[in-house]
Write an enzyme that holds these catalytic residues in place. Structure first.
Site, PDB file in Angstrom:
ATOM      1  N   PHE A 114      -5.637  -5.356   9.304  1.00 23.86           N
ATOM      2  CA  PHE A 114      -4.874  -5.358   8.050  1.00 23.86           C
ATOM      3  C   PHE A 114      -3.871  -4.614   8.475  1.00 23.86           C
ATOM      4  O   PHE A 114      -4.736  -2.251   8.261  1.00 23.86           O
ATOM      5  CB  PHE A 114      -5.648  -5.663   6.377  1.00 23.86           C
ATOM      6  N   ASP A 131      -3.627   2.410  14.304  1.00 20.95           N
ATOM      7  CA  ASP A 131      -3.544   2.901  12.752  1.00 20.95           C
ATOM      8  C   ASP A 131      -4.692   3.370  12.025  1.00 20.95           C
ATOM      9  O   ASP A 131      -5.837   3.088  12.015  1.00 20.95           O
ATOM     10  CB  ASP A 131      -3.353   0.826  12.022  1.00 20.95           C
ATOM     11  N   LYS A 135      -2.400   6.903   3.031  1.00 17.98           N
ATOM     12  CA  LYS A 135      -3.837   7.280   2.194  1.00 17.98           C
ATOM     13  C   LYS A 135      -3.819   8.593   1.729  1.00 17.98           C
ATOM     14  O   LYS A 135      -3.063   9.403   1.176  1.00 17.98           O
ATOM     15  CB  LYS A 135      -4.008   6.521   2.984  1.00 17.98           C
TER      16      LYS A 135
HETATM   17  N1  PLP Z   1      -3.365   0.096   7.584  1.00 19.66           N
HETATM   18  C1  PLP Z   1      -4.337   0.456   7.021  1.00 19.66           C
HETATM   19  C2  PLP Z   1      -5.462   0.046   7.664  1.00 19.66           C
HETATM   20  C3  PLP Z   1      -4.895   0.297   5.629  1.00 19.66           C
HETATM   21  O1  PLP Z   1      -6.184   0.162   4.929  1.00 19.66           O
HETATM   22  C4  PLP Z   1      -3.550   0.500   4.501  1.00 19.66           C
HETATM   23  C5  PLP Z   1      -3.955  -0.163   3.238  1.00 19.66           C
HETATM   24  O2  PLP Z   1      -4.830  -0.332   2.597  1.00 19.66           O
HETATM   25  C6  PLP Z   1      -2.344  -0.240   4.829  1.00 19.66           C
HETATM   26  C7  PLP Z   1      -2.244  -0.016   6.253  1.00 19.66           C
HETATM   27  C8  PLP Z   1      -0.914  -0.169   3.634  1.00 19.66           C
HETATM   28  O3  PLP Z   1      -1.429   0.920   3.173  1.00 19.66           O
HETATM   29  P1  PLP Z   1      -0.307   1.528   1.849  1.00 19.66           P
HETATM   30  O4  PLP Z   1      -0.608   0.559   0.919  1.00 19.66           O
HETATM   31  O5  PLP Z   1      -0.142   2.449   1.987  1.00 19.66           O
HETATM   32  O6  PLP Z   1       1.407   0.348   2.194  1.00 19.66           O
END
Ligand code: PLP
Length: 386
Positions: free
Chosen positions: A132, A216, A245
């Site tokens: 994700f 990520d 986050k």
């Molecule tokens: N990458 C990861 C691993 C995430 O857990 C999330 C959100 O849950 C995102 C990207 C996307 O972040 P945002 O909701 O701030 O766009």
């Protein structure tokens, strides 16, 4: 306003992309939340791994108050001290290259994808099953989940999806690969820790072909797993990584952080955002980063994580406990619906947790959670045993 009144406004005016629980939170402190009726909750989700330093940490509040009263925004056409200091602090805390600040996790991954394609024009991005990376088009294209992607086709081309398997990753990477993008621990799909074998295979494949290895760390970073960044507990150092986050201590900010090799891959005019790295959020992030870098806190996360994992393993309805540090998930007996269980935890026991799948509940409390709060959360989960 009552929850019923808010639901009325939602029905009439809010585009219905969220399924909200019937609770209105009005205040937070540390690992606790209060609803509009004054009821106290234990927050074991932390705004989905955002409040790592706890709700309303006094130093974050002070930094925001101080900055917002002096200068809230000027755009990236000018210098502000918080943005440059934050870029330096992020680089020095991790990969030693350069930093692009933005406003969210998805945006950080967009920047990472653009960085990789700029370094290897036209190249593919290899991503993993179960990943994700966000909801914007580039990030969504890197998120191989049918329900999230299918309604929005056509997606961005050039994404290659491989199973979470070292050989598959290695085979997928060639001279046409711009990057391998992965979460060292997959968060949204149920806290799956990637094996060191997979990470090493990805590193070797990128070294062999010149592709960029991008982590990520949006959910895993900022101390969540017991080191500031999760890659520190693996055998691998990525070429770039993304954060968001918890980076803002509760305020919205994201960052792409490179190592030296990719530091100058993006050029003036290649990318940008009006609000990116604004002085208020950058001031909050400087404090949050300093707090989450504290060795005593990180050691505490490791101890607290073990204590919570041990407590969860004793729950009668739990089949598996997964994760690292305070990034944990439990699988429950298959006949139990995890979403209903999480809802009962919230409404009957005032414990905030979240279901990431039909049989999985995720627990990510603030890193400052006390032993008493950890034990209390487990006791509340015992109380809702079906
Ligand atoms: N990458 C990861 C691993 C995430 O857990 C999330 C959100 O849950 C995102 C990207 C996307 O972040 P945002 O909701 O701030 O766009």
């Amino acid at each position: 306003m009552s929850v019923a009144e808010l639901q009325g406004l939602e029905r009439e005016y809010a585009i219905p992309t969220y399924v909200r629980n019937p609770v209105q939170f009005v205040r937070g402190s540390g690992a606790r939340l209060w609803d509009a009726d004054g009821n106290e909750y234990l927050d074991f989700l932390a705004g989905i791994s955002v409040l790592n330093v706890g709700h309303c940490h006094p130093r974050v509040v002070e930094a925001v108050r101080d900055q917002v009263g002096r200068l809230s925004h000027v755009s990236n056409l000018y210098y502000t001290e918080p943005a440059m200091k934050l870029s330096a602090a992020l680089s020095e805390s991790s990969l030693g290259g350069k930093v692009f600040l933005c406003n969210s996790g998805a945006e950080a991954n967009e920047a990472a994808i653009k960085l990789a394609r700029r370094a290897r024009p036209g190249g593919n991005i290899v991503v993993l099953e179960g990943a994700f990376h966000g909801r914007t088009y580039g990030a969504l294209s890197a998120t191989p989940q049918e329900t999230k992607q299918a309604p929005f086709a056509p997606l961005v081309p050039g994404f290659v999806v491989v199973p979470r398997d070292p050989g598959a990753v290695s085979d997928a990477v060639d001279s046409g690969t711009a990057a391998v993008l992965l979460e060292p621990i997959q968060g949204e799909t149920g806290i799956h820790v990637l094996s060191d074998e997979l990470l090493v295979a990805a590193r070797e494949a990128c070294d062999r072909t010149g592709a960029a290895l991008i982590f990520d760390e949006i959910q895993t970073g900022m101390g969540r797993t017991g080191t500031l960044w999760a890659y520190e507990q693996t055998e691998v150092v990525p070429d770039a990584m993304t954060s968001a986050k918890a980076l803002g201590g509760g305020l919205p900010i994201g960052a792409l952080i490179t190592g030296p090799r990719l530091a100058d891959a993006l050029h003036p005019g290649d990318h940008g955002s009006t609000f990116a790295g604004g002085p208020v959020v950058a001031s909050a992030a400087l404090v949050a980063l300093e707090l989450c870098s504290d060795e005593a806190l990180l050691a505490r996360v490791r101890v607290a994580g073990s204590r919570l994992a041990a407590g969860l393993a004793r729950l009668p309805y739990v089949t598996v406990v997964r994760g690292r540090g305070l990034m944990l998930a439990i699988d429950v007996d298959p006949e139990i619906d995890a979403a209903s269980l999480a809802r009962r935890a919230l409404l009957e026991q005032r414990l905030v947790v979240n279901a990431t799948g039909p049989a999985t509940i995720r627990l990510e409390p603030p890193l400052i959670v006390s032993d008493d709060e950890l034990d209390e959360a487990v006791a509340r989960l015992v109380a809702i045993a079906p």
